[in-house]
Write an enzyme that holds these catalytic residues in place. Structure first.
Site, PDB file in Angstrom:
ATOM      1  N   ASP A 118       0.856  -1.173   0.000  1.00 34.93           N
ATOM      2  CA  ASP A 118       0.000   0.000   0.000  1.00 34.93           C
ATOM      3  C   ASP A 118       0.899   1.232   0.000  1.00 34.93           C
ATOM      4  OD1 ASP A 118       0.999   0.043   2.559  1.00 34.93           O
ATOM      5  OD2 ASP A 118      -0.906  -0.383   3.543  1.00 34.93           O
ATOM      6  N   SER A 151      -0.283 -10.348  -2.294  1.00 33.14           N
ATOM      7  CA  SER A 151      -1.526 -10.108  -1.564  1.00 33.14           C
ATOM      8  C   SER A 151      -1.822 -11.171  -0.524  1.00 33.14           C
ATOM      9  CB  SER A 151      -2.706 -10.032  -2.550  1.00 33.14           C
ATOM     10  OG  SER A 151      -2.551  -8.935  -3.423  1.00 33.14           O
ATOM     11  N   SER A 333      -5.895 -13.159   2.886  1.00 39.12           N
ATOM     12  CA  SER A 333      -5.115 -12.291   2.000  1.00 39.12           C
ATOM     13  C   SER A 333      -4.957 -10.915   2.648  1.00 39.12           C
ATOM     14  CB  SER A 333      -5.808 -12.174   0.640  1.00 39.12           C
ATOM     15  OG  SER A 333      -7.090 -11.582   0.784  1.00 39.12           O
ATOM     16  N   TYR A 334      -4.262 -10.043   1.960  1.00 44.04           N
ATOM     17  CA  TYR A 334      -3.947  -8.711   2.507  1.00 44.04           C
ATOM     18  C   TYR A 334      -5.245  -8.009   2.904  1.00 44.04           C
ATOM     19  CZ  TYR A 334      -1.416  -4.316   2.971  1.00 44.04           C
ATOM     20  OH  TYR A 334      -0.846  -3.167   3.452  1.00 44.04           O
ATOM     21  N   PRO A 335      -5.353  -7.557   4.175  1.00 42.42           N
ATOM     22  CA  PRO A 335      -6.651  -7.067   4.661  1.00 42.42           C
ATOM     23  C   PRO A 335      -6.943  -5.593   4.379  1.00 42.42           C
ATOM     24  CG  PRO A 335      -5.095  -7.152   6.476  1.00 42.42           C
ATOM     25  CD  PRO A 335      -4.367  -7.673   5.259  1.00 42.42           C
TER      26      PRO A 335
END
Length: 855
Positions: A118, A151, A333-335
């Site tokens: 991110d 991810s 997966s990536y939250p």
């Protein structure tokens, strides 16, 4: 052989990545800073054999801050913070992360960054790059620096990320730099000004900080706006015409009025009189229609936080902490993602098959697999990460309570996106009574579809309607008017607040839970039953004050516009410096206007809070006027002299009491003592010296008598200092007379405490010095209090000796830390025979001896 240094965002993530990439064959060692771990293995990279080194940081390596003097509230006008210089400082100086990265990367040939995917992660990428470049013997070229995008912590995703490395995105990193600088300058300027202004006037605020935040304050504004709507709401009466009919099976059924309600009682009575002229209702139509309840779209962060708050009873901040742990453990997966649509090549079937053996939802998964999965409904593709997805099966025994609740929901939601829609038959019957139309509704379930998994969304039990056909007549049992009142809205729930923040562009999916957590932690709102946010008096007054002076300070439009500019920086469509300069200038002008018109907000504070002179209890005497000052115990605790109109800050988070009505020889103020309990840290202090240090080496707000270098004062360090601290490099062990009869030595810099001579009548630091360099002490026990535990050798009641060297004192001394901390490790200071009071250090042998009494 070349070396590739890999850096992850957290130690646990680095361990997982190393285990996957090395196929479980990596070795681990401690880094040069003593806290980080380095995992090493030999593998293939860019068609050559290299030595991989995987390590991590702990989030941000550097923090943006002001230069030294600008961090001193009393020395700098807050207005200067809009233009003063800033600098990057180590986020965790004790961990020495920049030093560690520079050493580990000194001879690396490649740098591969595994930071969170991110904008914040992109920013940390460049912090890591800068730190590594400081130590390299040759600067790494951009072609040797790579960024992994992933991810989920699964073998497939991680190895695929290593095979498809990309370049770090400098534009996204700059957008984070811009946000950090704006929030620092704006937040600190407003916060410092209003904190000093209002805490200097009111005594019952009960907060240590009255903060302003460009995102935090509009978030609070939503809560106060709802509060105002509730307070100003005036209920209006209305009337509903209700008819009860006797059906063929003898059951009474209530018919709903097509006009719904009337706000005019006379008109409602007219309709009632008209209906009462008839004894029967005629069925004019019966319509049955198959309807569907659509399955949910794929899950993103905002929806996860909403459901966690409204359905799982978890605050958004706590929910995201649990989600982060699940991600690092490889369960999801990536939250943090805004996307609600899976890419075309996402292997949904493989993910679903992992859940078919679950005892909780395995039956439904196998049913979907047998019938064939449905492609998830189309959502929004922001281009960041796939929706939040379960990546491996877990059981209740694998996870703790809240982690399991969150994983359970994420998995059920994913399964539901691949299931059938819920189908049901909706039936509506319409009745005519004179000229008025009424209706009766019911439904029957055809296929529960996805609600078999998301059971809380299931339709209620089927409403069985009587079998009527058009033209049937039904007897009217009763017709009456119901008087009702319009109801005020309820307080915002966390879920509703999250929706408003998303709608108005306040914060990001990562920062939204932090802003909500901040307004709760800073006593602006409280959380009521149902996770409703109820503003406190302080929160209400602050928002109303901003609205009186400059409504834009609390409206979401300002921050939303700023976020748009930051996004343009991230996309490379706006200049970093231009956006920063323009936004800072706008808020600088708003700050100046706010300062000039602060009286408008102060008028509201006067109504809600008490002035300092009317707060607190009489406590100790002022050294200037000899009148009693008042002790104000609300946060921050302080002393206030109403006669002199002076306020004195006090040490926080402890008990304050008068110390024997003794006075400071410098200013005549009565001495006080501060302690965290009988076994905790304590010291005496003068309230005036604490705020106005009399000597150059004393620091404001942290120095008590145990740091005072007055040459003759019996309470100062020169009279009560014993030796240099065993743990830190700069502290002095000082006797605290106020702790009697629980005598103790305490370091005036760190949290080391030495308890000694329990229940002794008197303990005095002598002028004589031991051979080891420590001051001697004289201990006196009263004859009546002698016991096996405390008596001195040969039945003596008084004895002089060295705490470190005198054998008779060894059993009467114990050492520990005032705060739970790492185990004590002794240092080899050697012999130091300086005869300066309080300065000598005990020899290493005596340090080891004293450490044996560590508790």
């Amino acid at each position: 052989m070349k070396t590739a240094l890999m850096v992850a965002e957290k130690p646990s993530l680095a361990a997982s990545l190393a285990n996957i990439l090395s196929n479980g064959r990596c070795t681990s060692r401690k880094g040069l800073n003593g806290s980080n771990t380095v995992h090493e293995w030999i593998g293939q990279f860019k068609s050559e054999t290299v030595n991989f080194k995987m390590t991590s940081v702990y989030g941000h390596v550097m923090n943006l801050d002001f230069f030294g003097k600008y961090n001193q509230w009393d020395k700098v006008d807050p207005a200067e913070l809009f233009s003063c210089p800033t600098e990057k400082k180590e986020a965790s100086p004790k961990l020495k992360i920049p030093y560690f990265l520079a050493k580990e990367g000194a001879h690396c040939d490649y740098l591969i960054l595994w930071l969170d995917c991110d904008k914040e992660g992109e920013n940390i990428c460049f912090e890591v790059i800068n730190a590594v470049q400081q130590g390299t013997t040759r600067r790494l070229s951009p072609n040797d620096i790579w960024r992994a995008r992933f991810s989920a912590i699964t073998e497939k995703d991680i190895k695929n990320a290593l095979a498809n490395l990309v370049k770090p995105n400098e534009n996204e990193a700059k957008s984070v730099d811009a946000r950090q600088e704006l929030d620092l300058r704006i937040g600190c300027a407003f916060t410092r000004f209003q904190t000093k202004f209002f805490q200097g006037k009111y005594g019952d605020l009960d907060v240590s900080l009255i903060s302003y935040g460009p995102c935090q304050t509009p978030t609070l504004g939503f809560c106060v706006q709802r509060h105002d709507e509730i307070q100003t709401f005036k209920p209006d009466p209305y009337w509903v015409l209700q008819v009860t009919a006797k059906c063929l099976d003898g059951q009474d059924s209530i018919l709903s009025w097509s006009r719904v309600r009337s706000f005019d009682k006379e008109v409602a009575n007219m309709f009632l009189s008209h209906v009462k002229e008839y004894d029967e209702a005629i069925v004019i139509s019966v319509e049955s229609k198959e309807k569907t309840k659509s399955r949910p779209i794929a899950l993103n962060t905002v929806e996860l936080m909403r459901v966690a708050s409204s359905g799982l009873g978890m605050g958004p901040h706590h929910a995201m902490q649990c989600a982060e742990r699940l991600y690092i453990q490889g369960y999801i997966s990536y939250p943090r993602t805004e996307t609600t649509m899976y890419p075309e090549n996402f292997n949904l079937l493989a993910v679903l098959k992992q859940q078919q053996s679950s005892s909780d939802w395995g039956d439904q998964v196998r049913k979907i697999l047998a019938n064939g999965i449905n492609r998830p409904m189309k959502g929004r593709n922001v281009g960041d990460h796939p929706p939040i997805t379960p990546m491996k099966q877990a059981t209740r025994s694998d996870l703790d309570g809240d982690s399991w609740k969150l994983y359970d929901y994420i998995t059920r939601h994913f399964i539901a996106t691949l299931d059938q829609d819920c189908k049901y038959l909706s039936t509506t019957m319409k009745f005519e009574i004179g000229m008025e139309v009424f209706s009766m509704n019911g439904h029957s379930l055809i296929d529960p579809g996805y609600t078999s998994t998301l059971t809380w969304q299931a339709l209620g039990s089927s409403d069985t309607l009587p079998k009527f056909v058009p033209g049937d007549r039904v007897n009217i049992q009763e017709a009456k008017l119901l008087e009702c009142y319009t109801q005020p809205p309820d307080y915002l729930t966390e879920a509703e607040l999250i929706s408003l923040m998303e709608k108005h562009g306040i914060g990001t999916d990562a920062s939204i839970p932090l802003h909500i957590n901040n307004i709760c932690m800073r006593n602006y709102t409280s959380i009521a039953t149902g996770r409703k946010l109820v503003p406190t008096s302080l929160g209400i007054v602050l928002v109303h004050g901003y609205q009186k002076i400059d409504p834009e300070l609390v409206l979401p439009t300002m921050r939303s516009a700023v976020e748009e500019q930051l996004n343009l920086i991230a996309q490379g469509r706006a200049d970093y410096h231009a956006v920063l300069q323009h936004t800072v200038e706008i808020f600088k002008q708003k700050f100046q206007y706010f300062v000039h018109n602060i009286e408008a907000m102060d008028q509201l504070f006067e109504v809600s809070f008490s002035p300092l002179s009317a707060s607190g209890k009489a406590h100790s005497r002022c050294g200037k006027c000899r009148r009693y000052m008042k002790y104000i115990q609300t946060k921050p605790s302080r002393m206030h002299c109403a006669h002199c109109n002076e306020t004195y800050n006090l040490p926080q988070n402890g008990n304050i009491r008068i110390y024997k009505e003794l006075k400071c020889p410098l200013d005549d103020f009565e001495l006080l003592s501060w302690s965290t309990g009988a076994r905790g840290k304590s010291y005496t202090f003068c309230p005036y010296c604490y705020n106005n240090p009399p000597f150059r080496d004393m620091k404001k707000g942290i120095s008590g008598c145990n740091s005072c270098t007055h040459p003759t004062c019996p309470h100062g360090m020169n009279s009560t200092g014993l030796s240099s601290c065993l743990e830190c490099n700069s502290g002095i062990l000082v006797l605290d007379p106020s702790a009697a009869p629980k005598w103790k030595l305490g370091c005036n810099r760190c949290d080391v405490i030495i308890h000694l001579f329990d229940n002794a009548h008197k303990v005095v630091v002598d002028t004589d010095v031991c051979d080891c360099g420590a001051q001697l002490v004289t201990v006196e026990y009263k004859q009546a209090r002698k016991s096996e535990k405390t008596k001195l050798p040969n039945e003596a009641t008084e004895m002089t000796g060295c705490v470190f060297c005198t054998p008779a004192f060894s059993a009467l001394v114990e050492k520990h830390r005032a705060v739970a901390s790492k185990p004590v490790t002794t240092r080899n200071h050697g012999h130091a025979k300086s005869r300066s009071r309080g300065k000598p250090r005990p020899p290493k042998g005596k340090m080891a001896q004293l450490a044996a009494y560590f508790v």
